[in-house]
Design a protein around this motif. Structure first.
Motif, PDB file in Angstrom:
ATOM      1  N   GLY A  64     134.682  26.939   5.045  1.00 60.06           N
ATOM      2  CA  GLY A  64     135.948  26.954   5.760  1.00 60.06           C
ATOM      3  C   GLY A  64     137.125  27.469   4.968  1.00 60.06           C
ATOM      4  O   GLY A  64     138.242  27.508   5.485  1.00 60.06           O
ATOM      5  N   ALA A  65     136.899  27.860   3.722  1.00 61.93           N
ATOM      6  CA  ALA A  65     138.020  28.343   2.908  1.00 61.93           C
ATOM      7  C   ALA A  65     138.493  29.690   3.437  1.00 61.93           C
ATOM      8  O   ALA A  65     137.702  30.468   3.981  1.00 61.93           O
ATOM      9  N   PRO A  66     139.777  30.001   3.285  1.00 56.50           N
ATOM     10  CA  PRO A  66     140.283  31.309   3.715  1.00 56.50           C
ATOM     11  C   PRO A  66     139.555  32.431   2.979  1.00 56.50           C
ATOM     12  O   PRO A  66     139.030  32.212   1.880  1.00 56.50           O
ATOM     13  N   LEU A  69     140.127  32.953  -0.697  1.00 54.42           N
ATOM     14  CA  LEU A  69     139.710  31.931  -1.654  1.00 54.42           C
ATOM     15  C   LEU A  69     138.198  32.015  -1.822  1.00 54.42           C
ATOM     16  O   LEU A  69     137.442  31.628  -0.937  1.00 54.42           O
ATOM     17  N   VAL A  72     135.311  27.661  -5.918  1.00 54.60           N
ATOM     18  CA  VAL A  72     135.826  26.872  -7.045  1.00 54.60           C
ATOM     19  C   VAL A  72     134.914  27.076  -8.243  1.00 54.60           C
ATOM     20  O   VAL A  72     133.746  27.445  -8.108  1.00 54.60           O
ATOM     21  N   SER A  81     140.323  26.411  -8.360  1.00 54.34           N
ATOM     22  CA  SER A  81     140.041  27.385  -7.310  1.00 54.34           C
ATOM     23  C   SER A  81     139.946  28.792  -7.912  1.00 54.34           C
ATOM     24  O   SER A  81     140.435  29.039  -9.014  1.00 54.34           O
ATOM     25  N   LEU A 114     150.671  25.027 -11.682  1.00 60.59           N
ATOM     26  CA  LEU A 114     149.600  25.494 -10.804  1.00 60.59           C
ATOM     27  C   LEU A 114     148.578  26.251 -11.634  1.00 60.59           C
ATOM     28  O   LEU A 114     148.916  27.169 -12.357  1.00 60.59           O
ATOM     29  N   THR A 115     147.332  25.829 -11.516  1.00 53.93           N
ATOM     30  CA  THR A 115     146.259  26.531 -12.200  1.00 53.93           C
ATOM     31  C   THR A 115     145.285  27.052 -11.164  1.00 53.93           C
ATOM     32  O   THR A 115     144.919  26.343 -10.236  1.00 53.93           O
ATOM     33  N   LEU A 169     150.700  34.167  -5.227  1.00 47.16           N
ATOM     34  CA  LEU A 169     150.311  32.802  -4.885  1.00 47.16           C
ATOM     35  C   LEU A 169     151.120  32.311  -3.680  1.00 47.16           C
ATOM     36  O   LEU A 169     150.600  31.598  -2.823  1.00 47.16           O
ATOM     37  N   TYR A 172     149.599  33.690  -0.560  1.00 47.08           N
ATOM     38  CA  TYR A 172     148.380  32.969  -0.185  1.00 47.08           C
ATOM     39  C   TYR A 172     148.734  31.653   0.535  1.00 47.08           C
ATOM     40  O   TYR A 172     148.172  31.358   1.598  1.00 47.08           O
ATOM     41  N   THR A 173     149.620  30.896  -0.044  1.00 41.94           N
ATOM     42  CA  THR A 173     149.934  29.599   0.560  1.00 41.94           C
ATOM     43  C   THR A 173     150.663  29.753   1.894  1.00 41.94           C
ATOM     44  O   THR A 173     150.621  28.856   2.725  1.00 41.94           O
ATOM     45  N   GLN A 175     149.713  31.839   4.035  1.00 38.98           N
ATOM     46  CA  GLN A 175     148.651  32.309   4.918  1.00 38.98           C
ATOM     47  C   GLN A 175     148.731  33.797   5.199  1.00 38.98           C
ATOM     48  O   GLN A 175     148.377  34.250   6.276  1.00 38.98           O
ATOM     49  N   GLY A 177     147.233  35.922   2.860  1.00 36.28           N
ATOM     50  CA  GLY A 177     145.986  36.438   2.304  1.00 36.28           C
ATOM     51  C   GLY A 177     144.773  35.951   3.059  1.00 36.28           C
ATOM     52  O   GLY A 177     144.816  35.061   3.845  1.00 36.28           O
TER      53      GLY A 177
ATOM     54  N   LEU B  51     131.062  24.246  10.980  1.00 35.03           N
ATOM     55  CA  LEU B  51     130.049  25.044  10.299  1.00 35.03           C
ATOM     56  C   LEU B  51     128.894  25.311  11.240  1.00 35.03           C
ATOM     57  O   LEU B  51     128.672  24.569  12.198  1.00 35.03           O
ATOM     58  N   PRO B  97     141.622  21.427  -5.597  1.00 30.87           N
ATOM     59  CA  PRO B  97     142.589  22.266  -6.310  1.00 30.87           C
ATOM     60  C   PRO B  97     143.764  22.599  -5.379  1.00 30.87           C
ATOM     61  O   PRO B  97     143.572  22.720  -4.168  1.00 30.87           O
ATOM     62  N   PRO B  98     144.970  22.746  -5.941  1.00 32.66           N
ATOM     63  CA  PRO B  98     146.160  22.927  -5.103  1.00 32.66           C
ATOM     64  C   PRO B  98     146.055  24.044  -4.074  1.00 32.66           C
ATOM     65  O   PRO B  98     146.497  23.882  -2.936  1.00 32.66           O
ATOM     66  N   LEU B  99     145.473  25.180  -4.462  1.00 30.04           N
ATOM     67  CA  LEU B  99     145.398  26.299  -3.520  1.00 30.04           C
ATOM     68  C   LEU B  99     144.400  26.034  -2.398  1.00 30.04           C
ATOM     69  O   LEU B  99     144.520  26.581  -1.306  1.00 30.04           O
ATOM     70  N   LEU B 100     143.423  25.209  -2.663  1.00 34.69           N
ATOM     71  CA  LEU B 100     142.476  24.832  -1.614  1.00 34.69           C
ATOM     72  C   LEU B 100     143.112  23.791  -0.705  1.00 34.69           C
ATOM     73  O   LEU B 100     142.960  23.832   0.516  1.00 34.69           O
ATOM     74  N   ALA B 102     146.207  23.568  -0.110  1.00 35.81           N
ATOM     75  CA  ALA B 102     147.335  24.165   0.610  1.00 35.81           C
ATOM     76  C   ALA B 102     146.915  24.732   1.958  1.00 35.81           C
ATOM     77  O   ALA B 102     147.716  24.830   2.878  1.00 35.81           O
ATOM     78  N   ARG B 103     145.663  25.145   2.058  1.00 32.89           N
ATOM     79  CA  ARG B 103     145.176  25.735   3.315  1.00 32.89           C
ATOM     80  C   ARG B 103     143.834  25.126   3.685  1.00 32.89           C
ATOM     81  O   ARG B 103     142.804  25.787   3.621  1.00 32.89           O
ATOM     82  N   ALA B 105     140.887  24.336   5.636  1.00 33.05           N
ATOM     83  CA  ALA B 105     140.232  24.724   6.881  1.00 33.05           C
ATOM     84  C   ALA B 105     139.299  23.625   7.368  1.00 33.05           C
ATOM     85  O   ALA B 105     138.938  23.587   8.536  1.00 33.05           O
ATOM     86  N   VAL B 106     138.910  22.738   6.464  1.00 30.94           N
ATOM     87  CA  VAL B 106     138.084  21.586   6.830  1.00 30.94           C
ATOM     88  C   VAL B 106     138.912  20.345   6.525  1.00 30.94           C
ATOM     89  O   VAL B 106     138.941  19.882   5.389  1.00 30.94           O
TER      90      VAL B 106
END
Lengths: 177, 154
Positions: A64-66, A69, A72, A81, A114-115, A169, A172-173, A175, A177, B51, B97-100, B102-103, B105-106
Motif C-alpha cells: 500500500g505504500a505510494p 516509496l 524500508v 524508509s 528526518l532520516t 521530501l 512527497y509528503t 502527495q 510523488g 491487498l 518511518p516518518p515518510l511512511l 506521512a502517507r 495507505a494501510v
C-alpha cells in the motif's frame, strides 16, 4: 621518438601549472556535493545532507505504500524508509524500467529531524567545488524537474543538477510523488 | 538499536498470520480465539488491507478465522495461515518511518519489525507488519455465533 626531453616536458607542465586557469582561491566558500546518476542523467545533493551511502541494501516492500516509496531498510538495527528518486522526479518510464534495483545505492539523508534513504542508480563522485561553480537552474529544464533543481554545475561534458532535498521530501509528503 | 528503561526487557504477545504474501501480526489481547475458515461471511485480512491474496500462498496455507474483540462486539477475520501465537521483544518493534507514516495507505499498519527468516539460505530477515486491530474495518453485520471457536494452542 618524439624528440621531447624530460626538461621540455617539465617546463611545459610547469608553464601550464602557473598559467592561472586551474588556480583555486582557497578563501572562496566551497560546497561538498554527492554526485549520482539516475538513468543517463546526473544529479547531486549537498554533502552536508547525506549522512551515509549504502551499497545495495536489501529493501523490504511495504504494502500500500505510494509508488515513490520503494520500501524500508534495516540500518544498524533501525528501520528507515527508502524513496525512489526516479519516481519522485518523474523521470521517463523507459529509464525507470532499466534502472538497476539490486546494484544501485541508497543515500541516507540526515538533518531536520528526518532520516530516509534515497534510491539512486549509481554514486558517481564526491566533489568539493567553489560556490562560484554553481549556476542558476535554467528555465529550459523539464517541468517535472524545475521545482527541485536549485543549481547546475558542469562536470566535464556532463551537466549536473543540484537538487533541493527539502523540496523533494516536501513534495512527497504533499502527495506529489 | 538498544533500549533502556522498563521496556528494555519487555515483550508483547502477538498472533502471526499472512496477508497477500506479507507476514502480519495482531496484538493477541484483541484476539479471542481462532477456528477453521468455514464461515463464508468473515471478511478477509486482505480486504481490510486493500491487498490481493497471493494465489500460491493461499493455496499452500490453510486459512483460519480469528475472533476479534471490537467496540461493537466480537467480529471475525479470515486470515491466511500459518496462524501462530508468539512473543516479540519490544526492542524489535519500530514505529513507522516518518515518510511512511506521512502517507499511510494501510491505516491499520502501525509498526514494523524484522524477524529472522527460518529456513532461508543465506539467512535473512522477513518484514513483519504490526496491525492495529482497532483500525481494521470490521464487517457491518454481527459476528454471530462461532461454534467452532477454539483457543490457539501455545
Amino acid at each position: 621518438m618524439t624528440g621531447l626531453s624530460l626538461t621540455d616536458i617539465l617546463a611545459e607542465r610547469h608553464a601550464s601549472a602557473v598559467s592561472g586557469t586551474d588556480i583555486v582561491d582557497v578563501n572562496e566558500p566551497s560546497i561538498l556535493l554527492v554526485v549520482f546518476r539516475l538513468g543517463e542523467q546526473h544529479f547531486a545533493f549537498p554533502g552536508k545532507r547525506i549522512g551515509e551511502i549504502l551499497a545495495a541494501p536489501r529493501v523490504y516492500r511495504v504494502p500500500g505504500a505510494p509508488p515513490a516509496l520503494e520500501g524500508v531498510i534495516s540500518v544498524r538495527g533501525a528501520i528507515d524508509s527508502v524513496l525512489c528518486l526516479h519516481t519522485l522526479l518523474q523521470l521517463p518510464t523507459a529509464q525507470a524500467d532499466e534502472r538497476p534495483t539490486r546494484h544501485g545505492a541508497v543515500l541516507l539523508t540526515r538533518g531536520q529531524g528526518l532520516t530516509s534513504g534515497l534510491r539512486v542508480d549509481e554514486v558517481i563522485d564526491l566533489l568539493e567545488l567553489p560556490e562560484s561553480a554553481l549556476r542558476e537552474a535554467p528555465d529550459t529544464l523539464p517541468e517535472s524537474l524545475r521545482p527541485f533543481v536549485r543549481h547546475l554545475i558542469d562536470l566535464g561534458q556532463q551537466g549536473v543538477a543540484v537538487l533541493d532535498l527539502d523540496r523533494l521530501l516536501g513534495a512527497y509528503t504533499e502527495q506529489v510523488g | 538499536m538498544s533500549m533502556s528503561g522498563p521496556l528494555a526487557r519487555a515483550d508483547i504477545e502477538l498472533v502471526l498470520c499472512q496477508a497477500g504474501g506479507h507476514r502480519c501480526a495482531l496484538e493477541a489481547a484483541w484476539v479471542r480465539g481462532a477456528g477453521s475458515a468455514q464461515a463464508a461471511d468473515a471478511v478477509t485480512l486482505e480486504e481490510c488491507l486493500g491487498l490481493s491474496a497471493e494465489p500460491g500462498i493461499a493455496a499452500a496455507s490453510e486459512r483460519q478465522v480469528l475472533m476479534l474483540r471490537g467496540p461493537a462486539g466480537d467480529w471475525r477475520l479470515n486470515v491466511a495461515g500459518p496462524v501462530e501465537l508468539g512473543r516479540l521483544a519490544v526492542e524489535r518493534i519500530f514505529p513507522l518511518p516518518p515518510l511512511l507514516a506521512a502517507r499511510p495507505a494501510v491505516p491499520a499498519l502501525c509498526a514494523l519489525a524484522l524477524l529472522p527468516e527460518l529456513g532461508s539460505a543465506p539467512a535473512g530477515d522477513v518484514l513483519l507488519l504490526l496491525l492495529d486491530v482497532r483500525a481494521l474495518l470490521p464487517p457491518s453485520k454481527d459476528a454471530g455465533a462461532m461454534s467452532e471457536l477454539i483457543r490457539t494452542p501455545r
